[in-house]
Design a protein around this motif. Structure first.
Motif, PDB file in Angstrom:
ATOM      1  N   PHE A 214       0.846  -1.194   0.000  1.00  0.00           N
ATOM      2  CA  PHE A 214       0.000   0.000   0.000  1.00  0.00           C
ATOM      3  C   PHE A 214       0.882   1.244   0.000  1.00  0.00           C
ATOM      4  O   PHE A 214       1.750   1.400   0.863  1.00  0.00           O
ATOM      5  N   TYR A 215       0.647   2.129  -0.958  1.00  0.00           N
ATOM      6  CA  TYR A 215       1.380   3.391  -1.058  1.00  0.00           C
ATOM      7  C   TYR A 215       0.357   4.516  -0.991  1.00  0.00           C
ATOM      8  O   TYR A 215      -0.470   4.677  -1.895  1.00  0.00           O
ATOM      9  N   VAL A 216       0.383   5.289   0.093  1.00  0.00           N
ATOM     10  CA  VAL A 216      -0.575   6.373   0.283  1.00  0.00           C
ATOM     11  C   VAL A 216       0.154   7.698   0.111  1.00  0.00           C
ATOM     12  O   VAL A 216       1.116   7.990   0.837  1.00  0.00           O
ATOM     13  N   ILE A 217      -0.304   8.509  -0.859  1.00  0.00           N
ATOM     14  CA  ILE A 217       0.364   9.764  -1.200  1.00  0.00           C
ATOM     15  C   ILE A 217      -0.421  10.920  -0.606  1.00  0.00           C
ATOM     16  O   ILE A 217      -1.455  11.348  -1.143  1.00  0.00           O
ATOM     17  N   ALA A 218       0.039  11.450   0.533  1.00  0.00           N
ATOM     18  CA  ALA A 218      -0.602  12.577   1.194  1.00  0.00           C
ATOM     19  C   ALA A 218       0.172  13.870   0.985  1.00  0.00           C
ATOM     20  O   ALA A 218      -0.339  14.953   1.276  1.00  0.00           O
ATOM     21  N   LYS A 219       1.420  13.766   0.491  1.00  0.00           N
ATOM     22  CA  LYS A 219       2.242  14.928   0.158  1.00  0.00           C
ATOM     23  C   LYS A 219       2.909  14.674  -1.190  1.00  0.00           C
ATOM     24  O   LYS A 219       3.147  13.514  -1.556  1.00  0.00           O
ATOM     25  N   PRO A 220       3.201  15.717  -1.954  1.00  0.00           N
ATOM     26  CA  PRO A 220       3.877  15.502  -3.246  1.00  0.00           C
ATOM     27  C   PRO A 220       5.157  14.710  -3.050  1.00  0.00           C
ATOM     28  O   PRO A 220       6.003  15.055  -2.216  1.00  0.00           O
ATOM     29  N   SER A 221       5.304  13.634  -3.807  1.00  0.00           N
ATOM     30  CA  SER A 221       6.476  12.771  -3.637  1.00  0.00           C
ATOM     31  C   SER A 221       6.640  11.881  -4.859  1.00  0.00           C
ATOM     32  O   SER A 221       5.751  11.764  -5.695  1.00  0.00           O
ATOM     33  N   SER A 222       7.813  11.240  -4.924  1.00  0.00           N
ATOM     34  CA  SER A 222       8.079  10.268  -5.993  1.00  0.00           C
ATOM     35  C   SER A 222       8.702   9.021  -5.379  1.00  0.00           C
ATOM     36  O   SER A 222       9.363   9.086  -4.341  1.00  0.00           O
ATOM     37  N   PHE A 223       8.456   7.899  -6.016  1.00  0.00           N
ATOM     38  CA  PHE A 223       9.016   6.634  -5.537  1.00  0.00           C
ATOM     39  C   PHE A 223       8.997   5.641  -6.690  1.00  0.00           C
ATOM     40  O   PHE A 223       8.401   5.880  -7.747  1.00  0.00           O
TER      41      PHE A 223
ATOM     42  N   VAL B  59       8.672   0.708 -11.916  1.00  0.00           N
ATOM     43  CA  VAL B  59       7.882   1.821 -12.458  1.00  0.00           C
ATOM     44  C   VAL B  59       8.071   3.016 -11.522  1.00  0.00           C
ATOM     45  O   VAL B  59       7.949   2.893 -10.298  1.00  0.00           O
ATOM     46  N   GLN B  60       8.380   4.160 -12.110  1.00  0.00           N
ATOM     47  CA  GLN B  60       8.504   5.393 -11.328  1.00  0.00           C
ATOM     48  C   GLN B  60       7.142   6.084 -11.262  1.00  0.00           C
ATOM     49  O   GLN B  60       6.428   6.179 -12.253  1.00  0.00           O
ATOM     50  N   LEU B  61       6.800   6.555 -10.069  1.00  0.00           N
ATOM     51  CA  LEU B  61       5.523   7.235  -9.904  1.00  0.00           C
ATOM     52  C   LEU B  61       5.696   8.528  -9.127  1.00  0.00           C
ATOM     53  O   LEU B  61       6.312   8.538  -8.053  1.00  0.00           O
ATOM     54  N   VAL B  62       5.172   9.607  -9.666  1.00  0.00           N
ATOM     55  CA  VAL B  62       5.119  10.897  -8.975  1.00  0.00           C
ATOM     56  C   VAL B  62       3.673  11.125  -8.558  1.00  0.00           C
ATOM     57  O   VAL B  62       2.759  11.103  -9.395  1.00  0.00           O
ATOM     58  N   GLY B  63       3.443  11.295  -7.265  1.00  0.00           N
ATOM     59  CA  GLY B  63       2.089  11.473  -6.744  1.00  0.00           C
ATOM     60  C   GLY B  63       1.866  12.889  -6.250  1.00  0.00           C
ATOM     61  O   GLY B  63       2.675  13.423  -5.483  1.00  0.00           O
ATOM     62  N   ILE B  64       0.756  13.496  -6.677  1.00  0.00           N
ATOM     63  CA  ILE B  64       0.388  14.851  -6.254  1.00  0.00           C
ATOM     64  C   ILE B  64      -1.013  14.806  -5.670  1.00  0.00           C
ATOM     65  O   ILE B  64      -1.997  14.675  -6.410  1.00  0.00           O
ATOM     66  N   PRO B  65      -1.145  14.867  -4.334  1.00  0.00           N
ATOM     67  CA  PRO B  65      -2.481  14.880  -3.739  1.00  0.00           C
ATOM     68  C   PRO B  65      -3.165  16.212  -3.999  1.00  0.00           C
ATOM     69  O   PRO B  65      -2.570  17.128  -4.581  1.00  0.00           O
ATOM     70  N   TRP B  66      -4.406  16.327  -3.545  1.00  0.00           N
ATOM     71  CA  TRP B  66      -5.143  17.586  -3.697  1.00  0.00           C
ATOM     72  C   TRP B  66      -4.332  18.720  -3.066  1.00  0.00           C
ATOM     73  O   TRP B  66      -3.971  18.666  -1.903  1.00  0.00           O
ATOM     74  N   PRO B  67      -4.000  19.757  -3.850  1.00  0.00           N
ATOM     75  CA  PRO B  67      -3.153  20.824  -3.323  1.00  0.00           C
ATOM     76  C   PRO B  67      -3.918  21.767  -2.402  1.00  0.00           C
ATOM     77  O   PRO B  67      -4.947  22.326  -2.775  1.00  0.00           O
ATOM     78  N   SER B  68      -3.426  21.928  -1.203  1.00  0.00           N
ATOM     79  CA  SER B  68      -4.040  22.825  -0.230  1.00  0.00           C
ATOM     80  C   SER B  68      -2.938  23.486   0.576  1.00  0.00           C
ATOM     81  O   SER B  68      -1.751  23.182   0.428  1.00  0.00           O
ATOM     82  N   ARG B  69      -3.321  24.388   1.455  1.00  0.00           N
ATOM     83  CA  ARG B  69      -2.329  25.063   2.301  1.00  0.00           C
ATOM     84  C   ARG B  69      -1.558  24.053   3.147  1.00  0.00           C
ATOM     85  O   ARG B  69      -0.348  24.168   3.340  1.00  0.00           O
ATOM     86  N   THR B  70      -2.258  23.042   3.662  1.00  0.00           N
ATOM     87  CA  THR B  70      -1.599  22.099   4.562  1.00  0.00           C
ATOM     88  C   THR B  70      -0.644  21.172   3.812  1.00  0.00           C
ATOM     89  O   THR B  70       0.441  20.869   4.306  1.00  0.00           O
ATOM     90  N   THR B  71      -1.037  20.724   2.601  1.00  0.00           N
ATOM     91  CA  THR B  71      -0.168  19.794   1.871  1.00  0.00           C
ATOM     92  C   THR B  71       1.068  20.489   1.321  1.00  0.00           C
ATOM     93  O   THR B  71       2.084  19.849   1.070  1.00  0.00           O
TER      94      THR B  71
END
Length: 409
Positions: free
Chosen positions: A116-125, A134-146
């Motif tokens: 399980f890979y949960v992306i809560a902050k912009p990151s790559s792995f 496989v390389q994956l860049v994850g971008i969650p919903w952009p908000s002030r907190t993230t």
């Protein structure tokens, strides 16, 4: 060759239409969404895909009920048991408004198991699949907190939104630059693309508050596919180039989506910069809106029932709108309509619509006008009294004169 499933916006907890299922005690709409997600998972297991990508909005709210959490966990654990990695992007509905609170999908990142890979902050792995990395860049919903913008000061909300959009674009470029250009690369995000088409309940959202992105800001090297969530309509916003795809929601949310086909994407990365995908339809609850323009015939109920017979209403969600001719009394028997819809899963309502009445504009009058002038203005708005206007004015003046004489006596 890498194969994966791309889906999003399952919205467990969307229970706007339906009833409690007698066999399970669960709301029928929640069961509809579970069925749609399980269809995606069944397909993923049958096709032996390399991973399962969910691009955000698993729940309707950031505070799902224990029942909703149980159903989602049960669905995703089937993928774990089939040894298919699950990548989860946090959407706006999953994200709490308050800083420091756990998001709705936090539990999947805390499980003491791999897969399980949960992306809560912009990151790559890098995901190690049975067919290679496989390389994956994850971008969650952009908000002030993230994006950790709490220390920044902005003049207004628009300036903040523009800053967030610019910051996310910078982050995507930086993460893309760090990737190995020889390996497959996927950009996954819960974002609003400026050219995307909204549908249904999304149209009622305040569009101006969403950080916006151009397709050209996402479809950059070395990405082979851009997997998006947030918009419920399936669409590719970069035909002929790197696919920028919204999978759409696997099940209809409301009547605004009644004409849309729902499903998910089966994506195949054949080689660098050579990616194809197929849109796979899911089983969907029919949403049928029936519109009837009643004639002046007396049996209005029969007219609506005859129109109902033209539609496959069994197990569907039904809305009936009927238009009543001007100056005709509404004679629809609601009880008879409900009986005629008994095979439907849910009847939202039966809504009458009358043509708007055209109100005549009143003549301009003031207190300084004498009675004759006031009456002249009044009768000018009454075409049916035009022939008798002078007679009526003279009679009214005579009554006024008689009243004044009696008052003096």
């Amino acid at each position: 060759m890498i194969n994966f499933i791309h889906t999003a916006d399952i919205h467990f907890g969307m229970e706007n239409y339906g009833k409690i299922d007698a066999a399970t005690g669960i709301h029928t709409r929640l069961l509809d969404f579970e069925r749609a997600l399980n269809f995606c998972i069944d397909y993923a297991i049958e096709q032996r895909v390399d991973f399962f990508l969910f691009s955000g909005d698993a729940y309707k709210t950031a505070n799902p009920s224990p029942t909703q959490q149980r159903l989602l966990l049960r669905c995703f654990l089937r993928l774990f048991q089939a040894h298919i990695p699950v990548i989860i992007i946090i959407g706006n509905h999953d994200n709490p408004l308050s800083f420091g609170k756990a998001h709705a999908l936090e539990i999947f990142g805390q499980l003491p198991v791999d897969g399980f890979y949960v992306i809560a902050k912009p990151s790559s792995f890098v995901i190690q699949t049975k067919n290679g990395p496989v390389q994956l860049v994850g971008i969650p919903w952009p908000s002030r907190t993230t994006l950790a913008l709490n220390s920044a000061i902005f003049d207004d909300a628009q300036a903040l939104t523009a800053y967030i959009s610019k910051s996310v674009c910078t982050i995507i470029k930086q993460l893309a630059h760090e990737l190995d250009p020889s390996l497959p690369a996927i950009l996954a995000g819960h974002l609003t693309v400026s050219s995307g088409i909204f549908s249904g309940s999304e149209k009622r959202a305040i569009y101006g508050t969403d950080p916006l992105f151009l397709p050209s800001q996402l479809a950059i090297q070395p990405f082979d596919y851009v997997a998006l969530g947030h918009l419920h309509r399936h669409q590719n916003l970069n035909n002929g180039g790197i696919p920028v795809v919204y999978s759409g929601s696997p099940e209809r949310i409301d009547f605004g989506e009644r004409k849309e086909e729902k499903g998910f994407c089966h994506v195949t990365v054949h080689d660098k910069q050579k990616t194809t995908y197929a849109f796979i339809k899911t089983p969907q609850r029919p949403f049928i809106q029936i519109e009837v323009t009643l004639s002046s015939e007396p049996n209005h109920t029969e007219q609506i029932i005859n129109e109902l017979k033209k539609y496959p209403i069994k197990d569907a969600i039904i809305k009936i709108v009927y238009h009543i001719p001007k100056e005709i009394k509404d004679k629809v028997d609601m009880h008879a309509i409900q009986i005629a819809c008994s095979s439907a899963m849910y009847l939202v309502g039966v809504f009458p619509i009358r043509p708007p009445e055209i109100r005549q504009r009143r003549a301009t009058v003031n207190v300084d006008m004498d009675l004759a002038t006031l009456l002249s203005h009044y009768f000018s708005t009454k075409p049916e009294l035009k022939d008798r206007q002078e007679e009526l004015i003279q009679q009214a003046l005579r009554f006024q004169s008689e009243l004044e004489i009696e008052k003096d006596i």
